[in-house]
Design a protein around this motif. Structure first.
Motif, PDB file in Angstrom:
ATOM      1  N   TYR C  35     -17.980  25.577  34.012  1.00 45.74           N
ATOM      2  CA  TYR C  35     -18.083  26.947  33.538  1.00 45.74           C
ATOM      3  C   TYR C  35     -17.175  27.287  32.376  1.00 45.74           C
ATOM      4  N   TRP C  36     -15.924  26.889  32.476  1.00 47.95           N
ATOM      5  CA  TRP C  36     -14.924  27.350  31.516  1.00 47.95           C
ATOM      6  C   TRP C  36     -15.115  26.748  30.135  1.00 47.95           C
ATOM      7  N   ASP C 110     -13.671  37.177  32.581  1.00 50.63           N
ATOM      8  CA  ASP C 110     -14.354  36.675  33.770  1.00 50.63           C
ATOM      9  C   ASP C 110     -13.879  37.356  35.046  1.00 50.63           C
ATOM     10  N   ASN C 157     -13.856  35.933  43.554  1.00 51.13           N
ATOM     11  CA  ASN C 157     -14.979  36.191  42.646  1.00 51.13           C
ATOM     12  C   ASN C 157     -16.303  36.094  43.380  1.00 51.13           C
ATOM     13  N   ARG C 161     -19.136  39.098  44.143  1.00 47.89           N
ATOM     14  CA  ARG C 161     -20.580  39.025  43.828  1.00 47.89           C
ATOM     15  C   ARG C 161     -21.421  39.349  45.042  1.00 47.89           C
ATOM     16  N   ASP C 236     -24.465  30.767  37.264  1.00 47.80           N
ATOM     17  CA  ASP C 236     -23.919  29.962  36.165  1.00 47.80           C
ATOM     18  C   ASP C 236     -24.916  28.915  35.679  1.00 47.80           C
ATOM     19  N   GLN C 256     -23.750  34.135  32.780  1.00 47.62           N
ATOM     20  CA  GLN C 256     -22.803  35.118  32.266  1.00 47.62           C
ATOM     21  C   GLN C 256     -22.546  34.832  30.795  1.00 47.62           C
TER      22      GLN C 256
HETATM   23  O1  LIG Z   1     -19.183  31.597  38.347  1.00 44.66           O
HETATM   24  C1  LIG Z   1     -17.808  31.603  38.586  1.00 44.66           C
HETATM   25  C2  LIG Z   1     -17.114  32.039  37.350  1.00 44.66           C
HETATM   26  O2  LIG Z   1     -17.479  33.359  37.099  1.00 44.66           O
HETATM   27  C3  LIG Z   1     -15.632  31.958  37.540  1.00 44.66           C
HETATM   28  O3  LIG Z   1     -15.252  32.982  38.423  1.00 44.66           O
HETATM   29  C4  LIG Z   1     -15.187  30.620  38.123  1.00 44.66           C
HETATM   30  O4  LIG Z   1     -15.959  30.260  39.194  1.00 44.66           O
HETATM   31  C5  LIG Z   1     -17.346  30.217  38.914  1.00 44.66           C
HETATM   32  O5  LIG Z   1     -18.050  29.738  40.014  1.00 44.66           O
END
Ligand SMILES: O[C@@H]1[C@@H](O)[C@@H](O)CO[C@H]1O
Ligand SMILES: Nc1ncnc2c1ncn2[C@@H]1O[C@H](COP(=O)(O)OP(=O)(O)OP(=O)(O)O)[C@@H](O)[C@H]1O
Ligand SMILES: Nc1ncnc2c1ncn2[C@@H]1O[C@H](COP(=O)(O)OP(=O)(O)OP(=O)(O)O)[C@@H](O)[C@H]1O
Ligand SMILES: [Mg+2]
Ligand SMILES: [Mg+2]
Lengths: 341, 499, 303, 341
Positions: C35-36, C110, C157, C161, C236, C256
């Motif tokens: 993701y990052w 984020d 996080n 959600r 993601d 995102q």
């Molecule tokens: O989708 C999320 C991102 O938004 C961040 O929070 C890191 O973890 C992932 O799984």
């Protein structure tokens, strides 16, 4: 007395049977299943049994490994990491265009190397297994992260069906994965119980000095065991690759604790010298049944850790208590005795 | 020398950190002879055997076996050459069966698989030579100390070796089993196998040995032909002086009016309705076959193990010890028969071992006082003339006998009112043995109650003013008159017959 | 503020040209995951524009104490600015503030730290992302039936959600029930649990895979239970997820605005560090969410 | 010789000093710091030192606990879980309007209860510590999940400054948290080395049977230790609450492995009977220095697990190798000896 003289009267057979650790685990499993089945009739349907069988398989391979390590008087914390590492390595190579079977071979070699490293550090250098394998746990998972740069590697389209069949196929409605696991477990059981080489594992685990004094090459035994454990972990990693079609560094996180629990529930002792694959097999089955039950009974996700912890302590306690007085066959025989008086 | 030399040791030296265990020693063993090795505790006997057995290399010197120079790097190599070794300390695998222990490292097998039927068969055969009353399928952890010792011996006998080393094999055997062992030794001798036999019990040496070599302080003293000498010759060579008579005089001041200890209908896991009293000034002996339950009686008495019923009076006061600490605080203590398992903190220093039952004495408030701890250790090292390199050293570096003395010191340091010693001289040399016996006598004279469990009949008779015999968990008789105190009488009681 | 400008354009160059010795950090948690990378690419690109240097760091787990020390250590290096995604919405506030006190610019992306004095938060709030997910999924199952939610219990996080997802349904599709399933941070366990859930509730009509692990485990479990008619929504745009969208194992995923998060974080940090704007920056920047399906999937592969 | 006669010549002091396990760890730390400092001059600046001090503190409390458990010949895997549980519990109560100090008291009691449970299961029932505390690891973290329903509880505004000061305040520029930890460590060290109560821990760890036969109340010693460990974990949990101002069930995940590593790096043995708080202190410092170095040197996150594993194995190996021959002062003295010849 009669037991001591090894005579096996009918009474004794009963006793022997109930004296088996396996038996008490089996009984616990049956009770558990019965209860769940009553509350949740879907529990014992074919497809759920299949999914339990699947979940038993990969962790089961690791549990066999830990059973061996514990009998040896050691421990192996890197199995999860090694599974992840080899899973990723195989996937990585396949994506790089290497033939899948060749890739598997390389991974197995990597597994052997890890086992050698652990074994040598523990036997030759004399480091405590806990530390060596703890370090290896980070090292191996580290490799998985390095190879994937974090992103799980998707292999859709790269793995031949022949390979994926091993992990996803079925024979007579039985998942291949499970068949492979059972075959390995049975072979391991026979060798552990009956083979000359494996007996040395018990000797070393029971009294290392005695083994040394008796011309047993203790170091070789240790190295042998740790290599075997790593190879089992590798197998588990490779099969997971086939199952998920993805090489993820997050594979089998914390699996070592599951594996240890399985072995110990199955009667493998921490002090070494005692243990069996059959018991371990039942151990992992029990754990996975509980796992599945928690979900099937819609236990709140927030309660699951708690319940699992409770079950673990409970199972082991029951087992220990029933076997406290070694001379008799645990709680069941205690009852039998009562009846006779 | 008309007969062929099997083993020759030349100029062997062994240096341990802080100790020279062996200093330029020699030894030669003929084929088919039983060769005794005598020497005080710490003389270096075990060390030499360990070198021959390949446990560690000599710092200097050479070994010759059948004329060839050997340097076994590990027990395996020694075995291949034909050297079998029964260690002073038990080394068995408790979780495994007797048979598996006897054939450890060399299980009979078909292909890769163990041939279990053959294993049981062979093992039972070996055991039968010792008239063992347990099956080869028994788990070793279910055996008594002495039964385990038998297994240990059977293991080496079955090695069909040329040289068999027995390092104090009898120390935890009863007379019956010892006699069996001797039969076996003789038959091995017939098969022209040589035996190196270490023991601190003189009678045994004269019973089976052809020659005896004596060691002192790590040096070789001399070798003598047993038929030509008597015990005093050996002892003189060992200690360098006469010992005079082997046992202290019996008590002259038994005060039947003061009961230091009174036990009534004590019952426990493996014994029942045990009643006896201990008078001021006497040493009370407990005889019986190993496994009779003597230790259990005493451990229950002290609150180490649970008693199911019974009352105990100390100095006329009824006591119900909830745990061992209560007993020790009342000055009642028990010196275990199982030195290694229940006695020693092997990796800890000598001084820590000595203070372990008596931390109050070496502390101010809750704080330990280094000085006091040292002083306590030094005091008893001196008083019991324990052979140590320094009280800071791990107790594992001491010889068996000296370890035993440390344990004795540990208990004397609590200034006991009643001290129960279980096989107190197991594995201890004649000199030290006499010291300990004298010590027990002095304690008795000083008014300390002394109870001694011993499986060594001469010792029980020699030391005790009164002997109680235990048979399968109950008291089968008592002998106080000197003229009644004979091996026959005791054995009769011990095996459940009346005198 | 005019002074500040003079300092910068010593050589009379534009204030938009920074010095390569200026360091800007991106800090995340679970930094191992895919993701990052896209977030960081965004940041790097912006950094190039300004000619300053960007760095990425973090810790591989989601341990609170761990991220706090990482932040502290980055602060110790006295960079110009920090863009951080907070593993916990409260725990980092103090450290963030201390950074600001030391003259370091901070924005969150984020995952926010609302109680801190960070200049701005760039993201689709996790809660909102959850709502968007529901908004897409609910109609697919005609606003009724059971939805299994597979996620790592206890990670903030994910929990946010899930909360958002449920909230939206409660509001707009009350007919929908939920089965929460823990993926326990391990692919195998996640699959086991999901499989069991499918067994227990054969009336499950959709699966919402809330994080990366779930993205692999969910579809696998569905396949192994051969329930191909289920709707599977992932989160993601990991390559694995995109591939499974192509292959049909996953129906859609929530994308995102990762690149935006990184890019605009950098822009904000630079703007702040050089006092380029006398007006306060927007406290929240919605970097947008889109639902990726078979038709749009190709645009999301990293080129 | 001179050592044996207990004389302490100058030569001996050197020897004694280098013979200390602590020394070799200290040296490793110094080397590590030196290297990092050369590459990254900002490493040794005040604020980074502060941050290292902070990260040492909470895990340090757990490490002290594990040091005790290991000396006893046991192990404690539930420290992380207990920290999380008590952190959450305290926070939960505060939010429910309970006075913070009262809440702390309740948490401490909860910690004691956990310790009692572990201790009783291990001493009275005779279960292996690994299993009991593994179960407790799930149980305690389970409680944390149950109380929080997964989402961390934010306490901003609920915690009085007096409380938060303990975790976030500074005295003469030194973080309060660190001061608290150091004080506890020093006290623990003194008690462990000099008090007769604690000496029993060594006796039991060295030979349980012998301890029983030395009239030591083995069960009480065990229970005492496990309670102490839990209380230390509780302290760590409560302080973390103050530090982060949030009660999160994810607190100290996997902290037990860090703590074990710290203790073992510090020379605490797995077989029991050997260990020291001072060594453990240096152990945790080393681990945290390495952690910090990884970030300060911009080591790619994908390499961090790997490097950590490597360091662990390396540190322990160095330590063991240098102390193989206990009689001399390890590698340094070996050199000294060489020089003299
Ligand atoms: O989708 C999320 C991102 O938004 C961040 O929070 C890191 O973890 C992932 O799984
Ligand atoms: N591993 C060791 N390390 C250091 N010193 C040792 C070691 N083993 C033995 N020693 C020392 O060597 C000397 C000889 O010990 P050894 O065990 O050979 O005596 P022994 O003759 O067998 O005595 P015993 O009759 O009590 O068994 C003793 O002083 C002992 O302290
Ligand atoms: N801890 C124990 N648990 C169960 N049985 C035991 C235990 N200790 C000893 N026994 C058994 O109790 C019987 C008595 O053993 P014990 O050692 O008391 O004999 P003893 O008379 O003391 O002989 P000695 O002390 O001379 O060896 C033996 O059969 C032994 O196997
Ligand atoms: Mg000896
Ligand atoms: Mg006895």
């Amino acid at each position: 007395m009669s037991v001591k003289n090894g005579k096996t009267t009918g009474r004794n057979l009963v006793k022997k049977f109930f004296a088996q650790r396996e038996t008490s685990v089996l009984i616990i499993i049956l009770i558990a299943v019965a209860i769940v089945q009553i509350i949740q009739p879907k529990f014992l349907n074919v497809s759920n049994l299949k999914s339990i069988a699947l979940s038993v398989s990969t962790d089961g391979l690791l549990s066999i490994g830990l059973c061996l390590a514990l009998i040896l008087g050691g421990i192996e914390l890197s199995v999860g990491g090694v599974a992840a590492m080899t899973c990723v390595l195989t996937g990585y190579l396949c994506l790089a265009g290497v033939n899948v079977w060749a890739a598997c071979l390389v991974s197995v070699l990597a597994g052997v190397a890890v086992g050698l490293f652990n074994g040598l550090m523990i036997s030759k250098v004399g480091l405590p297994p806990f530390i060596v394998t703890l370090g290896m746990m980070n090292l191996s998972r580290g490799v998985a992260y390095i190879l994937t740069k974090g992103s799980p590697l998707s292999l859709s389209g790269y793995l031949p069906d022949s390979f994926r069949f091993l992990a996803t196929g079925e024979v007579l409605g039985i998942p291949m994965l499970f068949i492979i696991f059972v075959v390995i477990a049975v072979v391991a059981h026979i060798f552990l119980m009956k083979s000359n080489v494996c007996r040395n594992i018990f000797y070393v685990g029971s009294n290392e000095d005695a083994a040394k004094h008796s011309a047993i090459n203790v170091d070789r035994v240790k190295i042998g065991v740790y290599v075997t454990v790593s190879v089992l972990a590798t197998l588990s990693g490779i099969l997971s690759l086939g199952r998920f079609n993805v090489a993820t560094p997050e594979l089998s996180v914390g699996a070592e604790t599951t594996a240890i629990s399985a072995a110990v529930i199955g009667g493998t002792s921490f002090t070494g010298g005692v243990g069996s694959i059959s018991g371990t097999f039942l151990g992992i089955v029990l754990l996975k049944v509980v796992n599945s039950a928690l979900v099937m009974l819609n236990v709140s996700v927030y309660w699951q850790d708690f319940v699992q912890g409770a079950i673990l302590v409970l199972a082991v306690t029951m087992d220990y208590v029933t076997h406290k007085d070694k001379s008799n066959g645990g709680i069941i025989c205690a009852l039998l005795n009562k009846v006779r008086k | 020398m008309n007969r062929e030399m099997l083993l020759e040791i030349k100029k062997v030296t062994k240096q341990f950190p802080g100790t020279k265990a062996l200093d330029n020693v020699q030894l030669s063993v003929e084929r088919g002879e039983v060769h005794a090795l005598c020497g005080e505790n710490g003389a270096g006997k075990s060390t030499l055997m360990n070198i021959i057995g390949g446990l560690y290399p000599p710092t200097d010197g050479e070994l010759f076996f059948e004329g060839k120079k050997i340097a076994p790097k590990n027990p395996g190599e020694a075995q291949k050459i034909g050297i079998g070794f029964v260690h002073q300390e038990l080394s068995l695998c408790p979780h495994l069966t007797v048979a598996e222990n006897i054939y450890i490292g060399r299980l009979p097998h078909k292909g890769d698989m163990i041939d279990f039927p053959k294993l049981w068969e062979n093992a039972d055969e070996v055991l039968s030579r010792f008239g063992a009353n347990f099956s080869s399928k028994t788990k070793v952890s279910d055996l008594t100390v002495s039964e385990q010792q038998l297994v240990e011996i059977a293991k080496s006998v079955s090695l069909d070796c040329k040289l068999l080393i027995l390092d104090e094999p009898t120390s935890s055997l009863t007379d019956k089993e010892t006699r069996k062992l001797f039969e076996v030794v003789r038959s091995l001798k017939q098969e022209n196998i040589s035996i190196l036999f270490i023991s601190h019990r003189m009678p045994e040496i004269f019973a089976i040995c052809d020659r005896v070599s004596v060691f002192k302080d790590g040096r070789y003293v001399c070798t003598m032909n047993v038929p030509e000498i008597n015990a005093d010759d050996i002892i003189r060579a060992m200690v360098g002086r006469e010992l005079g008579n082997l046992y202290p005089p019996k008590s002259s001041c038994i005060d039947k009016t003061t009961e230091l200890l009174k036990v009534e209908n004590l019952s426990g896991k493996i014994f029942k309705d045990v009643s006896f009293e201990l008078y001021k000034g006497e040493i009370l002996g407990f005889a019986g076959l190993v496994g009779a339950g003597r230790s259990e009686i005493m451990t229950a008495l002290c609150g180490i193990d649970k008693k199911t019923s019974g009352t105990v009076w100390v100095n006329g006061k009824a006591q119900s010890f909830k745990n061992y600490r209560d007993a020790v605080d009342q000055g009642v203590c028990y010196l275990t028969e199982d030195r290694k398992k229940q006695g020693l903190y092997l990796d800890m220093s000598i001084k820590s071992n000595m203070a372990s039952a008596n931390l109050k004495a070496v502390s101010k408030g809750i704080w330990l006082q280094e000085k006091l701890e040292k002083r306590l250790a030094d005091e008893y090292v001196k008083r019991l003339s324990i052979k140590v390199a320094g009280i800071e050293y791990p107790i594992s570096s001491l010889s068996g006998g000296n370890q035993q003395k440390c344990l004795l010191g540990k208990w004397l340091s609590i200034k006991p009112k009643i001290i129960i010693v279980d096989e107190p001289t197991r594995g201890i040399d004649v000199g030290a043995k006499l010291e300990i016996h004298n010590l027990l006598r002095t304690l008795a004279d000083e008014g300390v109650g002394v109870i001694m469990i011993s499986s060594e009949l001469p010792e029980v008779m020699g030391v005790s003013d009164r002997v109680i015999v235990v048979h399968e968990g109950h008291l089968s008789g008592e002998i106080s008159e000197d003229d009644m105190m004979t091996e026959e009488n005791i054995m009769r009681l011990a095996s459940g017959e009346a005198v | 503020q005019g002074k500040a400008n003079e300092e910068n354009d010593g050589e009379g160059t534009s204030p938009l040209v920074g010095d390569s010795s200026e360091e800007y950090y991106m800090i995340s948690f679970l930094s191992g995951i895919d993701y990052w990378k896209t977030c960081y690419t965004g940041m790097e690109d912006a950094a190039k524009l300004y000619g300053v240097s960007a760095q990425y760091t973090g810790q591989t787990d989601s341990d609170v104490a761990g991220q706090v020390s990482v932040l502290e250590q980055v602060i110790a290096k006295q960079p110009k600015g920090i863009a951080i995604s907070c593993v916990n919405s409260t725990a980092l506030a103090d450290t963030i503030n201390s950074a600001i006190d030391q003259g370091i610019q901070v924005v969150t992306f984020d995952s926010d730290s609302p109680t801190s004095n960070r200049a701005s938060y760039l993201s689709t709030g996790n809660e909102e992302a959850g709502q968007k997910a529901a908004e897409y999924l609910a109609p697919q199952i005609n606003n009724k039936g059971k939805v299994a939610i597979l996620y790592t219990v206890g990670t903030e996080n994910a929990e946010a959600r899930v909360a958002g997802f449920k909230a939206w349904c409660a509001e707009n599709a009350p007919g929908i029930e939920f089965v929460e399933v823990n993926d326990a941070g391990d692919t195998t366990t996640a699959t086991d649990n999901m499989a069991a859930a499918l067994q227990a509730n054969n009336d499950i009509s959709a699966v919402f895979c809330v994080d990366g692990i779930a993205g692999t485990a969910g579809p696998t479990a569905v396949k192994e239970a051969s329930k191909s008619d289920l709707k599977v929504l992932a989160f993601d745009v990991d390559k694995t997820v995109l591939d499974m969208i192509k292959s049909g194992d996953i129906d859609a995923t929530v994308a995102q605005g990762q690149y935006n998060m990184g890019y605009w974080s950098m822009v904000m940090l630079y703007t702040q560090a050089h006092n380029l704007s006398n007006a306060a920056l927007p406290g929240f920047v919605d970097t947008g969410v889109t639902i990726v399906t078979k038709d749009t999937v190709d645009d999301y592969y990293v080129k």
